[in-house]
Design a protein around this motif. Structure first.
Motif, PDB file in Angstrom:
ATOM      1  N   THR B  16       0.837  -1.208   0.000  1.00 12.71           N
ATOM      2  CA  THR B  16       0.000   0.000   0.000  1.00 12.71           C
ATOM      3  C   THR B  16       0.867   1.251   0.000  1.00 12.71           C
ATOM      4  N   GLY B  17       0.189   2.389  -0.291  1.00 11.49           N
ATOM      5  CA  GLY B  17       0.802   3.704  -0.133  1.00 11.49           C
ATOM      6  C   GLY B  17       1.895   4.017  -1.118  1.00 11.49           C
ATOM      7  N   PHE B  18       2.873   4.763  -0.605  1.00 10.82           N
ATOM      8  CA  PHE B  18       3.931   5.315  -1.431  1.00 10.82           C
ATOM      9  C   PHE B  18       4.780   4.235  -2.123  1.00 10.82           C
ATOM     10  N   SER B  19       5.113   3.197  -1.356  1.00 10.35           N
ATOM     11  CA  SER B  19       5.963   2.143  -1.927  1.00 10.35           C
ATOM     12  C   SER B  19       5.277   1.459  -3.102  1.00 10.35           C
ATOM     13  N   ARG B  20       3.950   1.310  -3.026  1.00  9.23           N
ATOM     14  CA  ARG B  20       3.203   0.707  -4.127  1.00  9.23           C
ATOM     15  C   ARG B  20       3.298   1.586  -5.383  1.00  9.23           C
ATOM     16  N   THR B  21       3.163   2.894  -5.171  1.00  5.65           N
ATOM     17  CA  THR B  21       3.243   3.826  -6.306  1.00  5.65           C
ATOM     18  C   THR B  21       4.604   3.722  -6.989  1.00  5.65           C
ATOM     19  N   ILE B  22       5.649   3.671  -6.144  1.00  5.03           N
ATOM     20  CA  ILE B  22       7.013   3.590  -6.688  1.00  5.03           C
ATOM     21  C   ILE B  22       7.183   2.288  -7.491  1.00  5.03           C
ATOM     22  N   VAL B  23       6.772   1.176  -6.878  1.00  5.35           N
ATOM     23  CA  VAL B  23       6.951  -0.127  -7.548  1.00  5.35           C
ATOM     24  C   VAL B  23       6.141  -0.169  -8.837  1.00  5.35           C
ATOM     25  N   GLU B  24       4.917   0.348  -8.808  1.00  6.77           N
ATOM     26  CA  GLU B  24       4.077   0.340 -10.032  1.00  6.77           C
ATOM     27  C   GLU B  24       4.725   1.141 -11.139  1.00  6.77           C
ATOM     28  N   SER B  25       5.266   2.287 -10.740  1.00  7.29           N
ATOM     29  CA  SER B  25       5.913   3.153 -11.725  1.00  7.29           C
ATOM     30  C   SER B  25       7.118   2.444 -12.360  1.00  7.29           C
ATOM     31  N   ILE B  26       7.885   1.765 -11.523  1.00 14.23           N
ATOM     32  CA  ILE B  26       9.055   1.025 -12.034  1.00 14.23           C
ATOM     33  C   ILE B  26       8.600  -0.089 -12.972  1.00 14.23           C
ATOM     34  N   LEU B  27       7.560  -0.810 -12.542  1.00 16.91           N
ATOM     35  CA  LEU B  27       7.092  -1.935 -13.362  1.00 16.91           C
ATOM     36  C   LEU B  27       6.516  -1.455 -14.693  1.00 16.91           C
ATOM     37  N   LEU B 328      15.251 -13.253 -25.878  1.00 22.23           N
ATOM     38  CA  LEU B 328      14.614 -14.130 -24.884  1.00 22.23           C
ATOM     39  C   LEU B 328      14.886 -13.609 -23.474  1.00 22.23           C
ATOM     40  N   SER B 329      16.128 -13.170 -23.224  1.00 21.68           N
ATOM     41  CA  SER B 329      16.472 -12.630 -21.901  1.00 21.68           C
ATOM     42  C   SER B 329      15.594 -11.426 -21.582  1.00 21.68           C
ATOM     43  N   ALA B 330      15.434 -10.549 -22.574  1.00 20.39           N
ATOM     44  CA  ALA B 330      14.614  -9.353 -22.355  1.00 20.39           C
ATOM     45  C   ALA B 330      13.170  -9.747 -22.043  1.00 20.39           C
ATOM     46  N   MET B 331      12.682 -10.772 -22.742  1.00 17.22           N
ATOM     47  CA  MET B 331      11.294 -11.184 -22.524  1.00 17.22           C
ATOM     48  C   MET B 331      11.129 -11.867 -21.164  1.00 17.22           C
ATOM     49  N   LEU B 332      12.167 -12.584 -20.717  1.00 15.53           N
ATOM     50  CA  LEU B 332      12.101 -13.213 -19.396  1.00 15.53           C
ATOM     51  C   LEU B 332      12.059 -12.147 -18.302  1.00 15.53           C
ATOM     52  N   LEU B 333      12.830 -11.082 -18.495  1.00 16.19           N
ATOM     53  CA  LEU B 333      12.795  -9.986 -17.529  1.00 16.19           C
ATOM     54  C   LEU B 333      11.401  -9.369 -17.489  1.00 16.19           C
ATOM     55  N   ASP B 334      10.795  -9.275 -18.694  1.00 16.41           N
ATOM     56  CA  ASP B 334       9.456  -8.716 -18.767  1.00 16.41           C
ATOM     57  C   ASP B 334       8.452  -9.636 -18.054  1.00 16.41           C
ATOM     58  N   ALA B 335       8.648 -10.943 -18.216  1.00 16.95           N
ATOM     59  CA  ALA B 335       7.759 -11.903 -17.549  1.00 16.95           C
ATOM     60  C   ALA B 335       7.920 -11.795 -16.027  1.00 16.95           C
ATOM     61  N   LEU B 336       9.146 -11.544 -15.599  1.00 15.62           N
ATOM     62  CA  LEU B 336       9.421 -11.367 -14.172  1.00 15.62           C
ATOM     63  C   LEU B 336       8.615 -10.180 -13.632  1.00 15.62           C
ATOM     64  N   LYS B 337       8.544  -9.135 -14.451  1.00 17.71           N
ATOM     65  CA  LYS B 337       7.774  -7.943 -14.079  1.00 17.71           C
ATOM     66  C   LYS B 337       6.321  -8.320 -13.819  1.00 17.71           C
ATOM     67  N   THR B 338       5.743  -9.090 -14.745  1.00 19.27           N
ATOM     68  CA  THR B 338       4.340  -9.497 -14.616  1.00 19.27           C
ATOM     69  C   THR B 338       4.146 -10.307 -13.340  1.00 19.27           C
ATOM     70  N   ASP B 339       5.121 -11.148 -13.039  1.00 20.80           N
ATOM     71  CA  ASP B 339       5.043 -11.988 -11.859  1.00 20.80           C
ATOM     72  C   ASP B 339       5.078 -11.132 -10.589  1.00 20.80           C
ATOM     73  N   VAL B 340       5.996 -10.163 -10.585  1.00 21.09           N
ATOM     74  CA  VAL B 340       6.127  -9.278  -9.416  1.00 21.09           C
ATOM     75  C   VAL B 340       4.821  -8.519  -9.207  1.00 21.09           C
ATOM     76  N   ARG B 341       4.249  -8.041 -10.323  1.00 22.40           N
ATOM     77  CA  ARG B 341       2.992  -7.288 -10.238  1.00 22.40           C
ATOM     78  C   ARG B 341       1.874  -8.171  -9.649  1.00 22.40           C
ATOM     79  N   ALA B 342       1.841  -9.403 -10.145  1.00 24.36           N
ATOM     80  CA  ALA B 342       0.784 -10.313  -9.688  1.00 24.36           C
ATOM     81  C   ALA B 342       0.929 -10.655  -8.211  1.00 24.36           C
ATOM     82  N   ARG B 343       2.162 -10.791  -7.754  1.00 25.83           N
ATOM     83  CA  ARG B 343       2.389 -11.208  -6.370  1.00 25.83           C
ATOM     84  C   ARG B 343       2.244 -10.081  -5.360  1.00 25.83           C
ATOM     85  N   TYR B 344       2.734  -8.905  -5.715  1.00 24.75           N
ATOM     86  CA  TYR B 344       2.878  -7.868  -4.689  1.00 24.75           C
ATOM     87  C   TYR B 344       1.979  -6.658  -4.853  1.00 24.75           C
ATOM     88  N   LEU B 345       1.294  -6.510  -6.025  1.00 25.00           N
ATOM     89  CA  LEU B 345       0.496  -5.287  -6.198  1.00 25.00           C
ATOM     90  C   LEU B 345      -0.990  -5.594  -6.306  1.00 25.00           C
TER      91      LEU B 345
END
Lengths: 348, 345
Positions: B16-27, B328-345
């Motif tokens: 929640t709050g500020f940290s969520r905004t920061i993480v969303e912006s990064i993602l 492929l590496s770039a796409m895996l990093l992108d998939a990691l982003k989706t995973d982080v979003r799903a888990r923490y936001l």
């Protein structure tokens, strides 16, 4: 209308008589198939067109099949053609190994097989008509050495070699011949980059990036004049003027000849397409009739050509042409589109 | 822009709050971050990479895949797919080159004054693009043929048309006025780079700030709801095809200027690069989701990788493998982003 068996029989006889009175039918010796690797560039479609013209003179009908650069498709085409029992099959192979099972099947069916422009060395053929891509690569190497010596006063410099598709046997073979000459001169450094699928934009981008990373490049050798326009486009965008960087190509495509006329390119090493095509036409009757070909030196369209007996069968090697500004308009160059008006006569 | 709602994902830890905004912006901008990291690595490890001219090359060489990606993104966001863009681009290039070429296969059109070749050929190319788009729209929207199948058919047909157009011959010898688009620099930056940036800005504006853009997202996300709300769903879908084809034709027009002509295999393989850029850029293939800023980063990333490979010293046989591995590496990093979003936001 009452159609009787007699009427049908009469019509059929009339049709046969009419066909038999047609000179083309009377002289027709049968069908020949020409399997070309692709129609993406003008070399093979033009070869086929000229071959059809020459074979028509001696009574054969030529059918052309395009493999669109797919070796599996070419093998399927060959399998299908065998069932049609043609008089002969001419093959410019997409891949010189992948086509071998099909060639062996054709031979087993008693159909003569001729290799055109691309050597197939792992099976026995009835005839091979090539300029020798390895040899064209060597000539390009010699021309590179000459151009660098003229420009720099010594055999030294930096060369950017822009290959074609890294899986294309033509480009691989050309590169080998070129490398043979370059390794003898260690003071010439060569940077080699591929052009997947011979896509010209990629060649242009390669030249653009390399000119920034290696501003001391003296010469660009692209494996086909097909890429010339895109490479020259990059030179122009980089602020270069004609002659600032030496250029040469390794197939004598019309694109390269246009750049020679414009002053951007100095040399093209062209395949002697008309002579290669004519050589096939001049021995075809003998091949179809299973008569042996005699090794020796022959003049084909004025080019001194060597017929040798190799492990893969009779091999006609015709020397490549060096095209410069002085002879760029010579009709002998296939890229000028002036098909020689010759009468096809048996070579031996 | 619209982002998939992940509130029902099991094991999700809320933030929640500020940290969520920061993480969303990064993602949201993670592709730019990946681009920055990769370009920095290339600058450090590849001799000759770290120079302004190379960066301009990256943008300039991204022009064609970039413009194709914009059109493809529009089609995908609208819930469609357009596989014909590469062939449309090649045919537009061939038509442009043939129209004005002074070579053997050219028609040598030379209006007075000569600068008229620019609007003249552009009009012809864009008309061709619009026609192709209308055909695709007719097949998909009117005849209800699956977009993948319909545009695959037009892709094959048009590529064949490019080869057949001049009997397999290449066309070269374009007038200098048309070539000037590819060789001119404004403020030291190549004109093609400016045009690429302009296309992305204009279409980003259209997608985010106009009713048409919002309708594209709505129709792509769920065509039923906008239909019930009175939005002309079929017309929006048809426009997405027309726009993607017109953009592809524009890319073809530029490509002819860039390569000073056209060959039958021009642009071969760019469709797949455009797809890679669109996916890396975060456009969902399910429709209704994605931003052109991400796609632009994806296009630049691919161009940066291609340039790096051009400068690397390696046997030519391995370059495509390296390119594939980096993508492929770039796409895996992108998939990691989706995973982080799903888990923490």
């Amino acid at each position: 209308m009452n159609i009787t068996r007699r009427t049908i029989g009469g019509l059929a006889l009339g049709a046969i008589a009419a066909l038999a009175s047609n000179p083309a039918f009377a002289e027709g010796k049968g069908k020949v198939y020409f399997l070309i690797p692709d129609s993406g560039g003008p070399f093979y479609p033009t070869s086929a067109k000229v071959e059809a013209k020459f074979l028509e003179q001696i009574g054969y009908e030529l059918t052309v099949l395009d493999a669109t650069n797919k070796s599996d498709l070419q093998l399927n085409q060959l399998d299908n053609v065998i069932n049609l029992k043609p008089k002969a099959i001419i093959v410019a192979a997409v891949d010189y190994d992948a086509i071998v099972p099909g060639i062996e099947k054709a031979k087993a069916a008693g159909i003569p097989v001729i290799a055109f422009d691309r050597e197939i060395k792992s099976t026995k053929l009835d005839f091979t008509s090539v300029a020798g891509t390895l040899e064209i690569g060597r000539i390009a190497g010699d021309e590179t050495i000459r151009l660098l010596k003229e420009r720099k006063g010594a055999i030294k410099g930096k060369v950017l070699q822009i290959m074609g598709d890294p899986g294309d046997s033509y480009s691989i073979s050309l590169g080998k011949g070129f490398a043979e000459k370059m390794t003898a001169h260690p003071e010439i450094s060569v940077i080699t980059k591929p052009t997947p699928q011979w896509e010209p934009t990629t060649a242009g981008s390669t030249a653009q990036d390399q000119l920034l990373a290696n501003p001391d490049i003296d010469l660009i050798f692209y494996h086909s004049g097909y890429l010339a326009s895109a490479v020259v486009g990059s030179l122009e965008a980089a602020g270069k003027k004609p002659g600032d960087i030496l250029c040469l190509d390794g197939d004598g495509d019309p694109g390269g000849l246009a750049q020679i006329r414009a002053g951007w390119q100095q040399v093209a090493v062209g395949a002697p397409m008309y002579a290669q095509v004519l050589a096939v036409a001049e021995v075809l009757d003998q091949i179809v009739n299973h008569q042996p070909l005699k090794a020796g030196t022959y003049q084909i369209l004025g080019l001194k050509s060597e017929l040798t007996e190799e492990a893969w069968g009779p091999n006609m090697k015709i020397p490549g042409n060096v095209v410069t500004k002085a002879n760029v308009d010579d009709p002998v160059h296939w890229a000028n589109g002036k098909v020689p008006d010759v009468k096809v006569t048996p070579l031996m | 822009m619209a982002v998939a709602d992940n509130r029902d994902v099991p094991g999700r830890q809320s933030m929640t709050g500020f940290s969520r905004t920061i993480v969303e912006s990064i993602l949201d901008n993670v592709v730019w971050l990946i681009l920055f990291v990769i370009v920095t690595a290339f600058c450090l490890f590849i001799p000759g990479y770290a120079q302004v001219g190379i960066f301009f090359n990256i943008i300039e060489q991204a022009t064609f895949v970039g413009i194709l990606s914009v059109g493809l993104s529009i089609a995908i966001i609208a819930g469609q797919i357009d596989l014909s863009i590469e062939s449309t681009m090649a045919l537009a290039a061939m038509l442009t080159a043939t129209l004005v070429s002074t070579g053997e296969l050219g028609w040598g059109w030379a209006p007075t004054p000569i600068w008229l070749v620019i609007p003249g050929t552009l009009a012809v190319a864009l008309t061709l693009g619009a026609l192709v788009g209308l055909v695709n729209a007719f097949l998909v929207v009117k005849l209800k043929i699956n977009a993948f199948i319909a545009t695959l058919a037009t892709y094959i047909f048009l590529r064949g048309a490019v080869v057949a157009f001049n009997g397999g011959g290449a066309v070269f010898g374009l007038p200098q006025s048309l070539r000037s688009i590819a060789v001119t620099r404004l403020g030291g930056i190549p004109m093609l780079a400016w045009l690429t940036i302009a296309i992305f800005l204009v279409f980003s504006f259209i997608l985010t700030k106009t009713p048409f853009g919002r309708y594209l997202y709505l129709v792509g996300g769920n065509p039923v709801a906008p239909f019930r709300a009175g939005i002309a769903v079929k017309r929006i879908a048809a426009w997405s095809f027309v726009l993607s084809s017109v953009l592809a034709a524009f890319a073809g027009w530029l490509l002819a200027a860039r390569t000073s002509g056209a060959t039958p295999n021009l642009g071969l393989g760019m469709l797949f690069e455009a797809f890679a850029a669109v996916v890396i850029g975060g456009v969902s293939l399910k429709g209704g989701v994605g931003r052109l800023s991400g796609v632009f980063a994806g296009v630049l990333l691919l161009s940066a990788i291609r340039t790096a490979i051009n400068l690397l010293s390696m046997p030519p046989q391995y370059t495509q493998m390296i390119q594939g591995a980096l993508v492929l590496s770039a796409m895996l990093l992108d998939a990691l982003k989706t995973d982080v979003r799903a888990r923490y936001l």
